[in-house]
Design a protein around this motif. Structure first.
Motif, PDB file in Angstrom:
ATOM      1  N   ARG A  11       0.847  -1.206   0.000  1.00 47.26           N
ATOM      2  CA  ARG A  11       0.000   0.000   0.000  1.00 47.26           C
ATOM      3  C   ARG A  11       0.885   1.260   0.000  1.00 47.26           C
ATOM      4  NH1 ARG A  11      -4.805   1.360  -1.771  1.00 47.26           N
ATOM      5  NH2 ARG A  11      -6.047   2.540  -0.307  1.00 47.26           N
ATOM      6  N   CYS A  12       1.954   1.243   0.791  1.00 46.72           N
ATOM      7  CA  CYS A  12       2.890   2.377   0.809  1.00 46.72           C
ATOM      8  C   CYS A  12       3.568   2.536  -0.555  1.00 46.72           C
ATOM      9  CB  CYS A  12       3.944   2.188   1.903  1.00 46.72           C
ATOM     10  SG  CYS A  12       3.306   2.283   3.588  1.00 46.72           S
ATOM     11  N   ALA A  13       3.967   1.415  -1.151  1.00 40.91           N
ATOM     12  CA  ALA A  13       4.607   1.455  -2.470  1.00 40.91           C
ATOM     13  C   ALA A  13       3.634   1.994  -3.518  1.00 40.91           C
ATOM     14  CB  ALA A  13       5.113   0.071  -2.860  1.00 40.91           C
ATOM     15  N   HIS A  14       2.364   1.611  -3.407  1.00 36.09           N
ATOM     16  CA  HIS A  14       1.358   2.123  -4.342  1.00 36.09           C
ATOM     17  C   HIS A  14       1.263   3.646  -4.213  1.00 36.09           C
ATOM     18  CE1 HIS A  14      -2.202   2.584  -6.752  1.00 36.09           C
ATOM     19  NE2 HIS A  14      -2.860   3.083  -5.712  1.00 36.09           N
ATOM     20  N   LEU A  15       1.235   4.130  -2.992  1.00 43.18           N
ATOM     21  CA  LEU A  15       1.181   5.573  -2.780  1.00 43.18           C
ATOM     22  C   LEU A  15       2.393   6.230  -3.441  1.00 43.18           C
ATOM     23  CD1 LEU A  15      -0.164   7.793  -0.315  1.00 43.18           C
ATOM     24  CD2 LEU A  15       2.310   7.853  -0.248  1.00 43.18           C
ATOM     25  N   GLY A  16       3.567   5.640  -3.253  1.00 42.80           N
ATOM     26  CA  GLY A  16       4.770   6.196  -3.870  1.00 42.80           C
ATOM     27  C   GLY A  16       4.694   6.252  -5.384  1.00 42.80           C
ATOM     28  N   THR A  53      10.285   5.838  -4.329  1.00 43.84           N
ATOM     29  CA  THR A  53      10.708   5.048  -3.176  1.00 43.84           C
ATOM     30  C   THR A  53      10.714   5.899  -1.914  1.00 43.84           C
ATOM     31  OG1 THR A  53      12.071   3.724  -4.649  1.00 43.84           O
ATOM     32  CG2 THR A  53      12.554   3.557  -2.292  1.00 43.84           C
ATOM     33  N   PHE A  54      11.188   7.129  -2.050  1.00 46.87           N
ATOM     34  CA  PHE A  54      11.211   8.069  -0.936  1.00 46.87           C
ATOM     35  C   PHE A  54       9.791   8.259  -0.396  1.00 46.87           C
ATOM     36  CE2 PHE A  54      14.520  11.562  -0.004  1.00 46.87           C
ATOM     37  CZ  PHE A  54      14.174  11.651   1.329  1.00 46.87           C
ATOM     38  N   ALA A  55       8.834   8.447  -1.290  1.00 43.99           N
ATOM     39  CA  ALA A  55       7.436   8.635  -0.874  1.00 43.99           C
ATOM     40  C   ALA A  55       6.912   7.397  -0.145  1.00 43.99           C
ATOM     41  CB  ALA A  55       6.562   8.962  -2.084  1.00 43.99           C
ATOM     42  N   ALA A  56       7.226   6.222  -0.655  1.00 46.01           N
ATOM     43  CA  ALA A  56       6.782   4.977  -0.007  1.00 46.01           C
ATOM     44  C   ALA A  56       7.419   4.828   1.367  1.00 46.01           C
ATOM     45  CB  ALA A  56       7.125   3.773  -0.887  1.00 46.01           C
ATOM     46  N   LEU A  57       8.713   5.114   1.466  1.00 48.65           N
ATOM     47  CA  LEU A  57       9.405   5.011   2.746  1.00 48.65           C
ATOM     48  C   LEU A  57       8.868   6.027   3.752  1.00 48.65           C
ATOM     49  CD1 LEU A  57      13.054   4.557   1.442  1.00 48.65           C
ATOM     50  CD2 LEU A  57      11.667   2.830   2.613  1.00 48.65           C
ATOM     51  N   ALA A  58       8.584   7.237   3.287  1.00 51.93           N
ATOM     52  CA  ALA A  58       8.043   8.265   4.174  1.00 51.93           C
ATOM     53  C   ALA A  58       6.643   7.876   4.658  1.00 51.93           C
ATOM     54  CB  ALA A  58       8.008   9.619   3.459  1.00 51.93           C
ATOM     55  N   ALA A  62       5.702   7.335   8.465  1.00 51.07           N
ATOM     56  CA  ALA A  62       4.598   8.093   9.059  1.00 51.07           C
ATOM     57  C   ALA A  62       3.587   7.144   9.709  1.00 51.07           C
ATOM     58  CB  ALA A  62       3.920   8.965   8.006  1.00 51.07           C
ATOM     59  N   LEU A  63       3.352   6.014   9.082  1.00 50.69           N
ATOM     60  CA  LEU A  63       2.449   5.019   9.665  1.00 50.69           C
ATOM     61  C   LEU A  63       3.032   4.478  10.966  1.00 50.69           C
ATOM     62  CD1 LEU A  63      -0.049   3.216   9.639  1.00 50.69           C
ATOM     63  CD2 LEU A  63       1.220   1.623   8.182  1.00 50.69           C
ATOM     64  N   SER A  64       4.322   4.215  10.985  1.00 49.20           N
ATOM     65  CA  SER A  64       4.974   3.715  12.202  1.00 49.20           C
ATOM     66  C   SER A  64       4.872   4.720  13.339  1.00 49.20           C
ATOM     67  CB  SER A  64       6.447   3.420  11.934  1.00 49.20           C
ATOM     68  OG  SER A  64       6.573   2.393  10.988  1.00 49.20           O
ATOM     69  N   ASP A  65       4.914   6.014  12.999  1.00 47.83           N
ATOM     70  CA  ASP A  65       4.844   7.074  14.010  1.00 47.83           C
ATOM     71  C   ASP A  65       3.418   7.477  14.362  1.00 47.83           C
ATOM     72  OD1 ASP A  65       7.591   7.120  13.960  1.00 47.83           O
ATOM     73  OD2 ASP A  65       7.743   8.955  12.763  1.00 47.83           O
ATOM     74  N   ALA A  66       2.440   6.967  13.640  1.00 48.57           N
ATOM     75  CA  ALA A  66       1.040   7.368  13.846  1.00 48.57           C
ATOM     76  C   ALA A  66       0.561   6.998  15.245  1.00 48.57           C
ATOM     77  CB  ALA A  66       0.145   6.721  12.792  1.00 48.57           C
ATOM     78  N   ALA A  67      -0.355   7.814  15.747  1.00 49.87           N
ATOM     79  CA  ALA A  67      -0.917   7.561  17.073  1.00 49.87           C
ATOM     80  C   ALA A  67      -1.624   6.205  17.132  1.00 49.87           C
ATOM     81  CB  ALA A  67      -1.891   8.678  17.445  1.00 49.87           C
ATOM     82  N   SER A  68      -2.274   5.833  16.038  1.00 52.15           N
ATOM     83  CA  SER A  68      -2.932   4.524  15.987  1.00 52.15           C
ATOM     84  C   SER A  68      -2.585   3.849  14.659  1.00 52.15           C
ATOM     85  CB  SER A  68      -4.443   4.645  16.180  1.00 52.15           C
ATOM     86  OG  SER A  68      -4.953   5.780  15.569  1.00 52.15           O
ATOM     87  N   PRO A  69      -1.401   3.218  14.600  1.00 55.39           N
ATOM     88  CA  PRO A  69      -0.964   2.591  13.351  1.00 55.39           C
ATOM     89  C   PRO A  69      -1.869   1.454  12.893  1.00 55.39           C
ATOM     90  CG  PRO A  69       0.577   2.108  15.133  1.00 55.39           C
ATOM     91  CD  PRO A  69      -0.421   3.085  15.655  1.00 55.39           C
ATOM     92  N   GLU A  70      -2.650   0.894  13.810  1.00 56.70           N
ATOM     93  CA  GLU A  70      -3.555  -0.187  13.415  1.00 56.70           C
ATOM     94  C   GLU A  70      -4.635   0.298  12.461  1.00 56.70           C
ATOM     95  OE1 GLU A  70      -4.885   1.811  17.059  1.00 56.70           O
ATOM     96  OE2 GLU A  70      -3.037   0.725  16.669  1.00 56.70           O
ATOM     97  N   ALA A  71      -4.843   1.610  12.385  1.00 56.66           N
ATOM     98  CA  ALA A  71      -5.826   2.163  11.447  1.00 56.66           C
ATOM     99  C   ALA A  71      -5.338   2.021  10.004  1.00 56.66           C
ATOM    100  CB  ALA A  71      -6.112   3.623  11.765  1.00 56.66           C
ATOM    101  N   GLY A  72      -4.049   1.810   9.832  1.00 61.86           N
ATOM    102  CA  GLY A  72      -3.509   1.588   8.495  1.00 61.86           C
ATOM    103  C   GLY A  72      -3.071   2.860   7.807  1.00 61.86           C
ATOM    104  N   ILE A  73      -2.402   2.679   6.691  1.00 60.75           N
ATOM    105  CA  ILE A  73      -1.832   3.793   5.933  1.00 60.75           C
ATOM    106  C   ILE A  73      -2.911   4.729   5.406  1.00 60.75           C
ATOM    107  CG2 ILE A  73      -1.681   2.525   3.739  1.00 60.75           C
ATOM    108  CD1 ILE A  73       0.835   5.111   5.088  1.00 60.75           C
TER     109      ILE A  73
END
Length: 166
Positions: A11-16, A53-58, A62-73
């Motif tokens: 999903r992150c790669a798709h966003l990138g 790739t930068f966009a996917a990594l970011a 950002a998901l890892s730092d999210a207050a509720s990462p279980e909500a997903g990207i």
């Protein structure tokens, strides 16, 4: 890599992959980016792939730092992705990533980013220049969004509406 982590990365790669085609709908934007890449001495194909790739990594960071990462990207604000682009050091964006990806294209792209991040010197300067370009791109996309405080889901919905491939 677990199927859940794989799904998150995909999903992150798709966003990138949709960021540049979305911004390129704005007249002259692609030509301006290409001029910047040439001026910086970055080959167009490499520069564009590093931006994706930068966009996917970011997004992943950002998901890892999210207050509720279980909500997903999908729930991550685009502003948080833009903040991760310039707010985290290059090697910090690589934290928490799997060593192997199911998609060879992603594996190669992350390996190239990793090389640039750890090599230093002109490679670090290249990533710095790309980070500024990407942050500007994400900011423009957020400002252009009809949704106040757009999320990653809003951006991907725009990509679907524009007929961009999944």
């Amino acid at each position: 890599m677990s199927s859940s982590r794989d799904a998150v990365w995909r999903r992150c790669a798709h966003l990138g992959r949709v960021v540049l085609p979305l911004i390129d709908q704005e007249p002259g934007r692609q030509a301006s980016r290409h001029d910047n890449l040439r001026t910086w001495g970055i080959e167009l194909g490499v520069g564009e792939r590093l931006l994706e790739t930068f966009a996917a990594l970011a997004a992943h960071a950002a998901l890892s730092d999210a207050a509720s990462p279980e909500a997903g990207i999908d729930a991550v604000p685009l502003s948080a992705v833009a903040a991760a682009v310039t707010g985290k050091r290059d090697f910090e964006l690589l934290a928490g990533l799997p060593e192997h990806f199911t998609d060879d294209r992603d594996q190669q792209a992350v390996s190239l980013f990793r090389l640039y991040a750890y090599k230093g010197g002109s490679f670090s300067r290249t990533l710095f220049q790309l980070s500024r370009e990407l942050r500007h791109t994400l900011t423009v996309l957020a400002e252009r969004s009809p949704t106040p405080s757009p999320t990653c889901a809003d951006l991907m919905r725009q990509a679907d509406d524009a007929g961009l491939p999944n």
